[in-house]
Design a protein around this motif. Structure first.
Motif, PDB file in Angstrom:
ATOM      1  N   VAL A 229       0.860  -1.182   0.000  1.00  0.00           N
ATOM      2  CA  VAL A 229       0.000   0.000   0.000  1.00  0.00           C
ATOM      3  C   VAL A 229       0.898   1.234   0.000  1.00  0.00           C
ATOM      4  CG1 VAL A 229      -1.851   1.229   1.185  1.00  0.00           C
ATOM      5  CG2 VAL A 229      -1.761  -1.274   1.284  1.00  0.00           C
ATOM      6  N   VAL A 230       0.665   2.128  -0.942  1.00  0.00           N
ATOM      7  CA  VAL A 230       1.461   3.351  -1.071  1.00  0.00           C
ATOM      8  C   VAL A 230       0.530   4.551  -0.980  1.00  0.00           C
ATOM      9  CG1 VAL A 230       3.008   4.695  -2.528  1.00  0.00           C
ATOM     10  CG2 VAL A 230       3.183   2.200  -2.515  1.00  0.00           C
ATOM     11  N   CYS A 231       0.811   5.441  -0.038  1.00  0.00           N
ATOM     12  CA  CYS A 231       0.046   6.673   0.118  1.00  0.00           C
ATOM     13  C   CYS A 231       0.922   7.857  -0.303  1.00  0.00           C
ATOM     14  CB  CYS A 231      -0.403   6.863   1.560  1.00  0.00           C
ATOM     15  SG  CYS A 231      -1.565   5.610   2.154  1.00  0.00           S
ATOM     16  N   GLU A 232       0.376   8.731  -1.124  1.00  0.00           N
ATOM     17  CA  GLU A 232       1.094   9.918  -1.583  1.00  0.00           C
ATOM     18  C   GLU A 232       0.273  11.161  -1.263  1.00  0.00           C
ATOM     19  OE1 GLU A 232       3.175   7.977  -5.599  1.00  0.00           O
ATOM     20  OE2 GLU A 232       1.506   9.406  -5.789  1.00  0.00           O
ATOM     21  N   ILE A 233       0.965  12.232  -0.863  1.00  0.00           N
ATOM     22  CA  ILE A 233       0.341  13.544  -0.715  1.00  0.00           C
ATOM     23  C   ILE A 233       1.277  14.557  -1.348  1.00  0.00           C
ATOM     24  CG2 ILE A 233      -0.522  15.309   0.868  1.00  0.00           C
ATOM     25  CD1 ILE A 233      -1.206  13.176   2.864  1.00  0.00           C
ATOM     26  N   ASP A 234       0.722  15.451  -2.143  1.00  0.00           N
ATOM     27  CA  ASP A 234       1.530  16.456  -2.826  1.00  0.00           C
ATOM     28  C   ASP A 234       2.474  17.156  -1.853  1.00  0.00           C
ATOM     29  OD1 ASP A 234       0.157  15.869  -5.132  1.00  0.00           O
ATOM     30  OD2 ASP A 234      -1.106  17.667  -5.085  1.00  0.00           O
ATOM     31  N   GLY A 235       3.749  17.203  -2.198  1.00  0.00           N
ATOM     32  CA  GLY A 235       4.730  17.933  -1.413  1.00  0.00           C
ATOM     33  C   GLY A 235       5.253  17.213  -0.191  1.00  0.00           C
ATOM     34  N   LEU A 236       4.661  16.049   0.154  1.00  0.00           N
ATOM     35  CA  LEU A 236       5.057  15.340   1.377  1.00  0.00           C
ATOM     36  C   LEU A 236       5.744  14.013   1.105  1.00  0.00           C
ATOM     37  CD1 LEU A 236       1.964  15.953   3.683  1.00  0.00           C
ATOM     38  CD2 LEU A 236       4.013  17.343   3.405  1.00  0.00           C
ATOM     39  N   GLY A 237       5.652  13.516  -0.123  1.00  0.00           N
ATOM     40  CA  GLY A 237       6.365  12.291  -0.436  1.00  0.00           C
ATOM     41  C   GLY A 237       5.457  11.097  -0.648  1.00  0.00           C
ATOM     42  N   ARG A 238       6.050   9.929  -0.414  1.00  0.00           N
ATOM     43  CA  ARG A 238       5.429   8.651  -0.768  1.00  0.00           C
ATOM     44  C   ARG A 238       5.657   7.666   0.381  1.00  0.00           C
ATOM     45  NH1 ARG A 238       7.453   4.110  -3.709  1.00  0.00           N
ATOM     46  NH2 ARG A 238       5.894   3.215  -5.131  1.00  0.00           N
ATOM     47  N   LEU A 239       4.596   7.269   1.051  1.00  0.00           N
ATOM     48  CA  LEU A 239       4.650   6.406   2.230  1.00  0.00           C
ATOM     49  C   LEU A 239       4.298   4.977   1.828  1.00  0.00           C
ATOM     50  CD1 LEU A 239       4.848   6.132   5.359  1.00  0.00           C
ATOM     51  CD2 LEU A 239       2.407   6.688   5.436  1.00  0.00           C
ATOM     52  N   VAL A 240       5.243   4.054   2.024  1.00  0.00           N
ATOM     53  CA  VAL A 240       5.083   2.661   1.595  1.00  0.00           C
ATOM     54  C   VAL A 240       4.889   1.762   2.810  1.00  0.00           C
ATOM     55  CG1 VAL A 240       6.160   0.733   0.351  1.00  0.00           C
ATOM     56  CG2 VAL A 240       6.544   3.086  -0.417  1.00  0.00           C
ATOM     57  N   ASN A 241       4.017   0.776   2.660  1.00  0.00           N
ATOM     58  CA  ASN A 241       3.691  -0.132   3.765  1.00  0.00           C
ATOM     59  C   ASN A 241       3.264  -1.473   3.173  1.00  0.00           C
ATOM     60  OD1 ASN A 241       0.820  -0.732   5.589  1.00  0.00           O
ATOM     61  ND2 ASN A 241       2.777  -0.813   6.619  1.00  0.00           N
ATOM     62  N   VAL A 242       3.540  -2.559   3.888  1.00  0.00           N
ATOM     63  CA  VAL A 242       3.190  -3.904   3.425  1.00  0.00           C
ATOM     64  C   VAL A 242       2.301  -4.579   4.461  1.00  0.00           C
ATOM     65  CG1 VAL A 242       4.096  -6.187   2.829  1.00  0.00           C
ATOM     66  CG2 VAL A 242       5.282  -4.135   2.041  1.00  0.00           C
ATOM     67  N   ILE A 243       1.313  -5.337   3.988  1.00  0.00           N
ATOM     68  CA  ILE A 243       0.412  -6.078   4.863  1.00  0.00           C
ATOM     69  C   ILE A 243       0.950  -7.494   5.044  1.00  0.00           C
ATOM     70  CG2 ILE A 243      -1.978  -6.810   5.239  1.00  0.00           C
ATOM     71  CD1 ILE A 243      -1.558  -3.779   5.071  1.00  0.00           C
ATOM     72  N   ALA A 244       0.937  -7.978   6.284  1.00  0.00           N
ATOM     73  CA  ALA A 244       1.430  -9.322   6.591  1.00  0.00           C
ATOM     74  C   ALA A 244       0.339 -10.110   7.312  1.00  0.00           C
ATOM     75  CB  ALA A 244       2.678  -9.248   7.457  1.00  0.00           C
ATOM     76  N   SER A 245       0.493 -11.427   7.315  1.00  0.00           N
ATOM     77  CA  SER A 245      -0.493 -12.322   7.925  1.00  0.00           C
ATOM     78  C   SER A 245      -0.135 -12.630   9.364  1.00  0.00           C
ATOM     79  CB  SER A 245      -0.557 -13.638   7.126  1.00  0.00           C
ATOM     80  OG  SER A 245       0.658 -14.346   7.289  1.00  0.00           O
ATOM     81  N   ASP A 246      -1.059 -13.281  10.065  1.00  0.00           N
ATOM     82  CA  ASP A 246      -0.770 -13.764  11.412  1.00  0.00           C
ATOM     83  C   ASP A 246       0.433 -14.702  11.403  1.00  0.00           C
ATOM     84  OD1 ASP A 246      -2.654 -12.390  12.873  1.00  0.00           O
ATOM     85  OD2 ASP A 246      -4.149 -13.973  12.809  1.00  0.00           O
ATOM     86  N   ALA A 247       0.520 -15.552  10.382  1.00  0.00           N
ATOM     87  CA  ALA A 247       1.623 -16.514  10.307  1.00  0.00           C
ATOM     88  C   ALA A 247       2.968 -15.798  10.223  1.00  0.00           C
ATOM     89  CB  ALA A 247       1.442 -17.430   9.098  1.00  0.00           C
ATOM     90  N   ASP A 248       3.011 -14.647   9.546  1.00  0.00           N
ATOM     91  CA  ASP A 248       4.249 -13.882   9.458  1.00  0.00           C
ATOM     92  C   ASP A 248       4.691 -13.379  10.824  1.00  0.00           C
ATOM     93  OD1 ASP A 248       4.534 -14.071   6.640  1.00  0.00           O
ATOM     94  OD2 ASP A 248       3.025 -12.522   6.381  1.00  0.00           O
ATOM     95  N   PHE A 249       3.742 -13.231  11.727  1.00  0.00           N
ATOM     96  CA  PHE A 249       4.040 -12.789  13.091  1.00  0.00           C
ATOM     97  C   PHE A 249       4.059 -13.958  14.065  1.00  0.00           C
ATOM     98  CE2 PHE A 249       3.018  -8.803  11.151  1.00  0.00           C
ATOM     99  CZ  PHE A 249       3.621  -7.819  11.919  1.00  0.00           C
ATOM    100  N   ASN A 250       4.163 -15.188  13.501  1.00  0.00           N
ATOM    101  CA  ASN A 250       4.179 -16.394  14.331  1.00  0.00           C
ATOM    102  C   ASN A 250       2.952 -16.533  15.216  1.00  0.00           C
ATOM    103  OD1 ASN A 250       6.697 -17.509  13.434  1.00  0.00           O
ATOM    104  ND2 ASN A 250       7.744 -15.924  14.627  1.00  0.00           N
TER     105      ASN A 250
END
Length: 252
Positions: A229-250
Motif C-alpha cells: 500500500v502506497v500513500c502519496e500527498i503532494d509535497g510530502l512524499g510517498r509512504l510505503v507499507n506492506v500487509i502481513a499475515s498472522d503466520a508472518d508474526f508467528n
C-alpha cells in the motif's frame, strides 16, 4: 525542509532525501531499504478524525455531524515508512486510510481560527488502518479498530509548515499493488485544519509534537496479506507499507 528519522548501524539518525536514497546527518548516504524507518517525529497525543471528507461519509452512508468526530490513539500504534502491518486471519474487511497528518509546533490553548495555522509545525503522511469487523458503529471507533500495534504508519518525511504553500489544496492518492484506489484533495475536508485546532484547543492544551490525523477521502478497499500500500500527498512524499499475515508474526 524534508527530514526523517531512521535506525542504521546501531543508532538513530536524522535523515534527508538524497538522489541515491537517504543522507544521514553525519553525511553517509544509504539506500532506502538499508535503513529502518521510524516515524519522522516522536508523536505526543494523536488525534484522529473520522468522516471528515464528505464523499467518504457518503461512502459509509453517514451524514455530517454537529461536532468533529475525534478519537485518540496510543503511541504503540505508530510505525514508520516501509513498515509491516498485521492483518488478523479472522477479519473480512481491513482497509487503509491515507491522511494528512498535522504536527503541532508550539503549545496551543484557546486558539482562534484566524491564528490557528501559526501553531502548526509541519506535516507528514499517515496511513491509519481500520478493521471494520471490529467496529461497534461508525460514530464510536473502538480500541481494537484504531489502536492496534503497527496500525498507523507515519512518514517518511516531516515537512516544515512554511514549505507547503497551500495546505488546503493538496491531493492525496493511495495505490494498492500499483493500482490507484483512492484519490482526494484537502479542499474537501468537512472541518478544516484551522477549525480543528480551534475546536481541540478550546477545551485542552495542544503540545508540540501532538498530531492531528485529518481524515481520509472516499475509495477504501479491502487489503490482504502480501499487499503493498502506497500513500502519496503532494509535497510530502510517498509512504510505503506492506500487509502481513498472522503466520508472518508467528501467530496461529
Amino acid at each position: 525542509m524534508m527530514r526523517g528519522r531512521v535506525a542504521y548501524a546501531g543508532a538513530i539518525h536524522e535523515a534527508y532525501p538524497h538522489g541515491r536514497g537517504v543522507r544521514l546527518a553525519d553525511g553517509r548516504v544509504c539506500r532506502e531499504e538499508e535503513v529502518v524507518w521510524l516515524a519522522p517525529i516522536e508523536p505526543g497525543t494523536i488525534f484522529a478524525l473520522g468522516l471528515n471528507y464528505a464523499e467518504h461519509a457518503k461512502e459509509l452512508q453517514f451524514s455530517k455531524q454537529e461536532e468533529p468526530l475525534v478519537f485518540l490513539k496510543g503511541p504503540g500504534s505508530v510505525i514508520g515508512h516501509r513498515g509491516v502491518t498485521r492483518r488478523p486471519n479472522d477479519v473480512t474487511f481491513m482497509h487503509y486510510e491515507c491522511e494528512l497528518a498535522v504536527v503541532i509546533g508550539r503549545p496551543a490553548k484557546e486558539v482562534k481560527r484566524d491564528e490557528a495555522m501559526q501553531y502548526v509545525g509541519g506535516y507528514t503522511i499517515a496511513n491509519d488502518y481500520a478493521i471494520r469487523d471490529y467496529l461497534e458503529n461508525y460514530y464510536r471507533p473502538n480500541l481494537r479498530v484504531k489502536n492496534r500495534d503497527g496500525g498507523t504508519v507515519l512518514g517518511p518525511w516531516f515537512v516544515d509548515a512554511a514549505d507547503i504553500a497551500d495546505v488546503a489544496q493538496l491531493e492525496l492518492r493511495t495505490y494498492v499493488n500499483g493500482t490507484l484506489q483512492q484519490k482526494g484533495n484537502t479542499r474537501d475536508l468537512v472541518t478544516d485544519i484551522p477549525a480543528l485546532i480551534e475546536y481541540l484547543s478550546s477545551f485542552m492544551t495542544l503540545a508540540p509534537g501532538d498530531v492531528i490525523l485529518t481524515g481520509t477521502p472516499e475509495g477504501v478497499v479491502n487489503v490482504n496479506a502480501g499487499d503493498e500500500v502506497v500513500c502519496e500527498i503532494d509535497g510530502l512524499g510517498r509512504l510505503v507499507n506492506v500487509i502481513a499475515s498472522d503466520a508472518d508474526f508467528n501467530r496461529d
